[in-house]
Design a protein around this motif. Structure first.
Motif, PDB file in Angstrom:
ATOM      1  N   PRO A 134     -60.181   2.949  60.512  1.00 14.61           N
ATOM      2  CA  PRO A 134     -59.125   3.949  60.291  1.00 14.61           C
ATOM      3  C   PRO A 134     -57.797   3.543  60.922  1.00 14.61           C
ATOM      4  O   PRO A 134     -57.311   4.201  61.850  1.00 14.61           O
ATOM      5  CB  PRO A 134     -59.711   5.238  60.897  1.00 14.61           C
ATOM      6  N   ILE A 135     -57.262   2.433  60.455  1.00 17.23           N
ATOM      7  CA  ILE A 135     -55.972   1.919  60.922  1.00 17.23           C
ATOM      8  C   ILE A 135     -55.193   1.544  59.664  1.00 17.23           C
ATOM      9  O   ILE A 135     -55.767   0.993  58.724  1.00 17.23           O
ATOM     10  CB  ILE A 135     -56.146   0.654  61.793  1.00 17.23           C
ATOM     11  N   LEU A 136     -53.905   1.847  59.645  1.00 18.16           N
ATOM     12  CA  LEU A 136     -53.090   1.522  58.475  1.00 18.16           C
ATOM     13  C   LEU A 136     -51.752   0.969  58.954  1.00 18.16           C
ATOM     14  O   LEU A 136     -51.114   1.573  59.815  1.00 18.16           O
ATOM     15  CB  LEU A 136     -52.879   2.805  57.650  1.00 18.16           C
ATOM     16  N   SER A 137     -51.345  -0.174  58.416  1.00  9.65           N
ATOM     17  CA  SER A 137     -50.005  -0.675  58.732  1.00  9.65           C
ATOM     18  C   SER A 137     -49.028  -0.062  57.737  1.00  9.65           C
ATOM     19  O   SER A 137     -49.394   0.256  56.605  1.00  9.65           O
ATOM     20  CB  SER A 137     -49.961  -2.196  58.691  1.00  9.65           C
ATOM     21  N   VAL A 138     -47.794   0.173  58.187  1.00 11.18           N
ATOM     22  CA  VAL A 138     -46.799   0.886  57.375  1.00 11.18           C
ATOM     23  C   VAL A 138     -45.491   0.123  57.376  1.00 11.18           C
ATOM     24  O   VAL A 138     -44.949  -0.181  58.442  1.00 11.18           O
ATOM     25  CB  VAL A 138     -46.549   2.313  57.942  1.00 11.18           C
ATOM     26  N   ALA A 139     -44.995  -0.211  56.176  1.00 11.02           N
ATOM     27  CA  ALA A 139     -43.712  -0.912  56.086  1.00 11.02           C
ATOM     28  C   ALA A 139     -42.801  -0.178  55.125  1.00 11.02           C
ATOM     29  O   ALA A 139     -43.248   0.395  54.137  1.00 11.02           O
ATOM     30  CB  ALA A 139     -43.926  -2.349  55.611  1.00 11.02           C
ATOM     31  N   VAL A 140     -41.523  -0.206  55.435  1.00 16.38           N
ATOM     32  CA  VAL A 140     -40.509   0.356  54.538  1.00 16.38           C
ATOM     33  C   VAL A 140     -39.953  -0.799  53.715  1.00 16.38           C
ATOM     34  O   VAL A 140     -39.578  -1.838  54.265  1.00 16.38           O
ATOM     35  CB  VAL A 140     -39.388   1.058  55.336  1.00 16.38           C
ATOM     36  N   VAL A 141     -39.949  -0.651  52.381  1.00 19.71           N
ATOM     37  CA  VAL A 141     -39.514  -1.747  51.497  1.00 19.71           C
ATOM     38  C   VAL A 141     -38.475  -1.231  50.507  1.00 19.71           C
ATOM     39  O   VAL A 141     -38.344  -0.022  50.297  1.00 19.71           O
ATOM     40  CB  VAL A 141     -40.707  -2.347  50.720  1.00 19.71           C
ATOM     41  N   ASP A 142     -37.789  -2.175  49.858  1.00 17.38           N
ATOM     42  CA  ASP A 142     -36.739  -1.797  48.913  1.00 17.38           C
ATOM     43  C   ASP A 142     -37.242  -1.847  47.476  1.00 17.38           C
ATOM     44  O   ASP A 142     -37.256  -2.903  46.842  1.00 17.38           O
ATOM     45  CB  ASP A 142     -35.531  -2.718  49.086  1.00 17.38           C
ATOM     46  N   GLY A 143     -37.683  -0.708  46.986  1.00 16.49           N
ATOM     47  CA  GLY A 143     -38.057  -0.603  45.573  1.00 16.49           C
ATOM     48  C   GLY A 143     -39.238  -1.460  45.179  1.00 16.49           C
ATOM     49  O   GLY A 143     -39.942  -2.031  46.018  1.00 16.49           O
ATOM     50  N   VAL A 144     -39.465  -1.536  43.855  1.00 15.15           N
ATOM     51  CA  VAL A 144     -40.594  -2.299  43.317  1.00 15.15           C
ATOM     52  C   VAL A 144     -40.512  -3.761  43.744  1.00 15.15           C
ATOM     53  O   VAL A 144     -41.519  -4.369  44.132  1.00 15.15           O
ATOM     54  CB  VAL A 144     -40.625  -2.187  41.776  1.00 15.15           C
ATOM     55  N   ALA A 145     -39.303  -4.330  43.707  1.00 20.29           N
ATOM     56  CA  ALA A 145     -39.160  -5.749  44.046  1.00 20.29           C
ATOM     57  C   ALA A 145     -39.565  -6.002  45.492  1.00 20.29           C
ATOM     58  O   ALA A 145     -40.264  -6.980  45.785  1.00 20.29           O
ATOM     59  CB  ALA A 145     -37.723  -6.215  43.810  1.00 20.29           C
ATOM     60  N   GLY A 146     -39.151  -5.101  46.378  1.00 25.11           N
ATOM     61  CA  GLY A 146     -39.507  -5.261  47.788  1.00 25.11           C
ATOM     62  C   GLY A 146     -41.007  -5.119  48.010  1.00 25.11           C
ATOM     63  O   GLY A 146     -41.620  -5.877  48.769  1.00 25.11           O
ATOM     64  N   ALA A 147     -41.610  -4.145  47.314  1.00 24.73           N
ATOM     65  CA  ALA A 147     -43.054  -3.942  47.442  1.00 24.73           C
ATOM     66  C   ALA A 147     -43.802  -5.167  46.916  1.00 24.73           C
ATOM     67  O   ALA A 147     -44.737  -5.671  47.545  1.00 24.73           O
ATOM     68  CB  ALA A 147     -43.478  -2.686  46.677  1.00 24.73           C
ATOM     69  N   ALA A 148     -43.369  -5.660  45.751  1.00 28.05           N
ATOM     70  CA  ALA A 148     -44.050  -6.807  45.147  1.00 28.05           C
ATOM     71  C   ALA A 148     -43.929  -8.043  46.029  1.00 28.05           C
ATOM     72  O   ALA A 148     -44.885  -8.825  46.155  1.00 28.05           O
ATOM     73  CB  ALA A 148     -43.483  -7.078  43.760  1.00 28.05           C
ATOM     74  N   ALA A 149     -42.766  -8.223  46.650  1.00 25.09           N
ATOM     75  CA  ALA A 149     -42.581  -9.389  47.521  1.00 25.09           C
ATOM     76  C   ALA A 149     -43.510  -9.297  48.729  1.00 25.09           C
ATOM     77  O   ALA A 149     -44.122 -10.293  49.138  1.00 25.09           O
ATOM     78  CB  ALA A 149     -41.116  -9.482  47.966  1.00 25.09           C
ATOM     79  N   HIS A 150     -43.627  -8.096  49.310  1.00 26.00           N
ATOM     80  CA  HIS A 150     -44.531  -7.913  50.458  1.00 26.00           C
ATOM     81  C   HIS A 150     -45.976  -8.214  50.031  1.00 26.00           C
ATOM     82  O   HIS A 150     -46.717  -8.910  50.727  1.00 26.00           O
ATOM     83  CB  HIS A 150     -44.420  -6.482  51.004  1.00 26.00           C
ATOM     84  N   ILE A 151     -46.369  -7.708  48.868  1.00 22.33           N
ATOM     85  CA  ILE A 151     -47.745  -7.895  48.386  1.00 22.33           C
ATOM     86  C   ILE A 151     -48.015  -9.375  48.072  1.00 22.33           C
ATOM     87  O   ILE A 151     -49.088  -9.902  48.382  1.00 22.33           O
ATOM     88  CB  ILE A 151     -48.005  -6.985  47.159  1.00 22.33           C
ATOM     89  N   ALA A 152     -47.026 -10.044  47.469  1.00 21.07           N
ATOM     90  CA  ALA A 152     -47.215 -11.473  47.157  1.00 21.07           C
ATOM     91  C   ALA A 152     -47.404 -12.272  48.436  1.00 21.07           C
ATOM     92  O   ALA A 152     -48.176 -13.227  48.484  1.00 21.07           O
ATOM     93  CB  ALA A 152     -46.014 -12.008  46.376  1.00 21.07           C
ATOM     94  N   ARG A 153     -46.710 -11.864  49.485  1.00 21.02           N
ATOM     95  CA  ARG A 153     -46.766 -12.620  50.745  1.00 21.02           C
ATOM     96  C   ARG A 153     -48.056 -12.348  51.516  1.00 21.02           C
ATOM     97  O   ARG A 153     -48.649 -13.259  52.070  1.00 21.02           O
ATOM     98  CB  ARG A 153     -45.553 -12.231  51.598  1.00 21.02           C
ATOM     99  N   TYR A 154     -48.482 -11.086  51.563  1.00 22.22           N
ATOM    100  CA  TYR A 154     -49.590 -10.739  52.458  1.00 22.22           C
ATOM    101  C   TYR A 154     -50.881 -10.308  51.746  1.00 22.22           C
ATOM    102  O   TYR A 154     -51.935 -10.258  52.361  1.00 22.22           O
ATOM    103  CB  TYR A 154     -49.158  -9.613  53.404  1.00 22.22           C
ATOM    104  N   GLY A 155     -50.796  -9.955  50.479  1.00 23.62           N
ATOM    105  CA  GLY A 155     -51.962  -9.400  49.785  1.00 23.62           C
ATOM    106  C   GLY A 155     -53.036 -10.448  49.529  1.00 23.62           C
ATOM    107  O   GLY A 155     -52.820 -11.648  49.677  1.00 23.62           O
ATOM    108  N   SER A 156     -54.226  -9.972  49.132  1.00 19.18           N
ATOM    109  CA  SER A 156     -55.317 -10.898  48.831  1.00 19.18           C
ATOM    110  C   SER A 156     -55.634 -10.920  47.333  1.00 19.18           C
ATOM    111  O   SER A 156     -56.641 -11.472  46.921  1.00 19.18           O
ATOM    112  CB  SER A 156     -56.565 -10.517  49.631  1.00 19.18           C
ATOM    113  N   GLY A 157     -54.776 -10.304  46.524  1.00 29.53           N
ATOM    114  CA  GLY A 157     -55.003 -10.328  45.085  1.00 29.53           C
ATOM    115  C   GLY A 157     -56.176  -9.474  44.643  1.00 29.53           C
ATOM    116  O   GLY A 157     -56.773  -9.731  43.605  1.00 29.53           O
ATOM    117  N   HIS A 158     -56.519  -8.474  45.430  1.00 32.86           N
ATOM    118  CA  HIS A 158     -57.682  -7.636  45.138  1.00 32.86           C
ATOM    119  C   HIS A 158     -57.232  -6.384  44.375  1.00 32.86           C
ATOM    120  O   HIS A 158     -57.344  -6.332  43.148  1.00 32.86           O
ATOM    121  CB  HIS A 158     -58.356  -7.288  46.467  1.00 32.86           C
TER     122      HIS A 158
END
Lengths: 424, 424
Positions: B323-347
């Motif tokens: 029960p831990i969640l990291s929280v980031a503020v991003v700029d729109g879809v592009a910002g969210a997608a960039a964060h996901i591309a960098r840290y996500g696992s493609g799941h």
């Protein structure tokens, strides 16, 4: 590692990073933009005829100096006609239906979630190949059509030709507003570059495709730290069933073996149903021998055609790629299928029969990428399947099997559309 | 190698050979015969409730003696209800449409060749898994439905339970006239057995599927000499877009993180659009904290919610399964997608928005196996997709991606029907 080694590794890693950026650009490009790029690539290849042929002349001179001759040398050679065929091949790929964005399945769950399985590019493909310079254009075209960035590593023996073709391809990409990082070519003959690609370029490579001789494919499969789409040998069979039309049997066997003996779709073993061997084997043998084919038969075949050489155990698993054919007499579909299961390579196998039930039993029983009924094994080819071009014929069972065209270079994602659903 | 080692290797190789025969039997069995087998398997599991629960009691006693407790111990536990759920799960797979023999594409070439792409089994699958005994029944059922022979290698901590379940499965197979070689279980806790499977059992294994913790999957991917269908971690994101419905955003974020924190579909990072962070982050934080979730925010999030812990760089790539969640503020879809591309696992990644264009941009840009629009990431599950059961969630891009059900365990062959065609 010496300075040159460090610098090559750094260069290759940078190439991988650039490819990721190229992959993103291709993924987000529209189908129209990729079509425009392919058309511009074909145009640029035609415009660059002079520098490409000049580069090829340098490769040919070097190859001759290295002692290459005959068919080996011929595979490297480009001329006006081959260059035109290469450009036309890119245009065929430009005209293919775009595989991306298509929902191959879509359904709604009881909770209202709408689930679509949508085709997407794989990402970054590394293509490692030998000899023929047209592979540079074919591979680049199929990768652009399927939205994948590609790193091309052609054989050193046609490096100059490949780089000249690549320069034209890059101009085509840029004309459509796509980055050069979408299609990159390794500019050195240093074999260490292959090692770096096999190591995965810092996880930048999603798929490695080797195309070439057995030793190349074996090395890639042994060393690769990324998934490999392998295409191995075609140990292909033609089975002449008891209910075969004799004329079709002769024409298909002859074509399957002799049309081109050096392609992976050529037949290497002829299986004849015992029920008709007495009657059909002489017809088959006569036609093949007249066409210049050497036959190597098992004991039962030798009784019928004593002029044949005796086949050794190794013959059944040898991909001759030459005008030689091994011949075995088998008992019906079950006997043919058992022989193919034991010795075949899972590439392409054919039955000749007018008995529909026997044909379907053969198609069900034989576990090969391509099973043909009353047709030549030489149809094992992406172009003949209507794929426009092919990267190769995959003999693995995972992901793609048989001719690998643009559609086979895609993966998919699920896009799930909801209205606020949470899971109970 | 000592005698026991030699004998285990010989046993495992023999198991591989038997599996090839089992695969052939399954491949040639009709859909009805495999359905009958699945129904008989479910029945046999119910009939064997007493011996299965007794075996499980032995596993539980041993696990307690080894110091296991809490959720780890609970994963091993079977009771009447879980056993009934297991049998019912096999029945759901029995009721699924049979994936085999279906032509997923069919076309005719100008020369009259009729080409069909027909689904076929992969062959022999080796399944290496940990802990939960129900995986034995799920994996066996999905393999029988997809016509693949399977070699099951469950975790040593539930070996007795798995073998008792396997005995019931074999009775079900036999009741339908299918051989026991179609579903085999490794009967020893000796870890050397895994090594033999990874070596490919003399080329008898077509696909290895690991299901378990990171170290198991990593070992399999490093050592396997056969293709691997890997499923790695779920570093999943929920992105609350500027046009999100606040109520849906809160419900989805809460469900995605807290419904079950230990599954691979749980969210690990919340991304909030800068345009609405001031307004929505307090609502989101309030609901999550009330539900017992610890939040770790980036600098911008901390300005809005100063009570959060500060996120470290490692937080963005940590699969908490807690029960831990990291929280980031991003700029729109592009910002969210960039964060996901960098840290996500493609799941699995989700967007919450009422803006259709933003939703589609997110679906196109985010290159993950599952992209959800206005729905919880916890729907990343084969059952929720309607697949009946799942082998796991594949995060590789080749062959299968996302939930792996029966259809994803198939390959295809081309059946080409001619009338005597030869290639010019």
């Amino acid at each position: 590692m010496d300075d040159a080694g460090v610098s090559l590794q750094a260069k290759m890693i940078a190439m991988g990073e650039a490819a990721r950026a190229g992959a993103r650009a291709l993924r987000l490009a529209s189908a129209e933009q990729r079509t425009t790029a392919l058309q511009a690539m074909a145009k640029a290849i035609r415009e660059d005829a002079a520098p490409i042929l000049a580069a090829n002349a340098r490769d040919i001179a070097q190859a001759k100096a290295n002692g290459l001759s005959g068919p080996m040398l011929d595979r490297l050679l480009l001329d006006e006609a081959r260059l035109e065929a290469m450009a036309a091949g890119v245009e065929v790929v430009a005209a293919l239906a775009d595989p991306l964005g298509v929902a191959t399945a879509r359904w709604t769950r009881p909770n209202g979630l709408d689930i679509a399985r949508v085709r997407t590019p794989i990402g970054v493909i590394a293509m490692i190949y030998e000899s023929r310079p047209n592979v540079t254009a074919d591979a680049a075209a199929l990768c652009v059509r399927s939205g994948n960035a590609v790193i091309l590593r052609g054989g050193s023996e046609c490096l100059a030709s490949s780089l000249a073709i690549h320069a034209a391809i890059v101009r085509g990409l840029k004309a459509a507003g796509l980055p050069a990082s979408a299609v990159q070519a390794v500019g050195t003959a240093d074999r260490a570059a292959v090692g770096h690609i096999l190591a995965g370029l810092n996880r930048a490579v999603d798929l490695i495709i080797p195309r070439g001789g057995k030793s190349l494919v074996a090395r890639v499969q042994a060393e690769a730290r990324a998934p490999v789409l392998g295409h191995l040998e075609g140990l292909n069979h033609v089975f002449v069933h008891a209910a075969a039309d004799p004329r079709k049997a002769v024409e298909i066997a002859l074509n399957a073996k002799m049309r081109r003996v050096s392609v992976c779709g050529s037949a290497e073993t002829l299986l004849v149903d015992r029920a008709v061997a007495d009657r059909l084997l002489p017809l088959l043998a006569d036609a093949l021998i007249k066409a210049g084919c050497e036959l190597r038969g098992d004991a039962a075949a030798l009784v019928i055609e004593p002029t044949m050489k005796k086949a050794q155990e190794a013959d059944w698993s040898t991909e001759y790629l030459a005008p030689i054919l091994s011949v075995a007499v088998v008992d019906g579909v079950a006997g043919a299928a058992a022989h193919i299961a034991r010795y075949g390579s899972g590439h392409t196998d054919a039955i000749v029969t007018e008995d529909a039930a026997a044909a379907e039993a053969f198609a069900a029983e034989v576990d090969s990428a391509i099973v043909l009924i009353n047709a030549s094994t030489q149809f094992a080819d992406g172009g003949e399947f209507g794929f426009g071009a092919e990267i190769g014929i995959a003999t693995d069972k995972l992901h793609a099997r048989g001719p690998v065209g643009a559609e086979q270079l895609t993966t998919f994602k699920y896009v799930v559309r909801g209205t606020g659903q949470t899971r109970p």
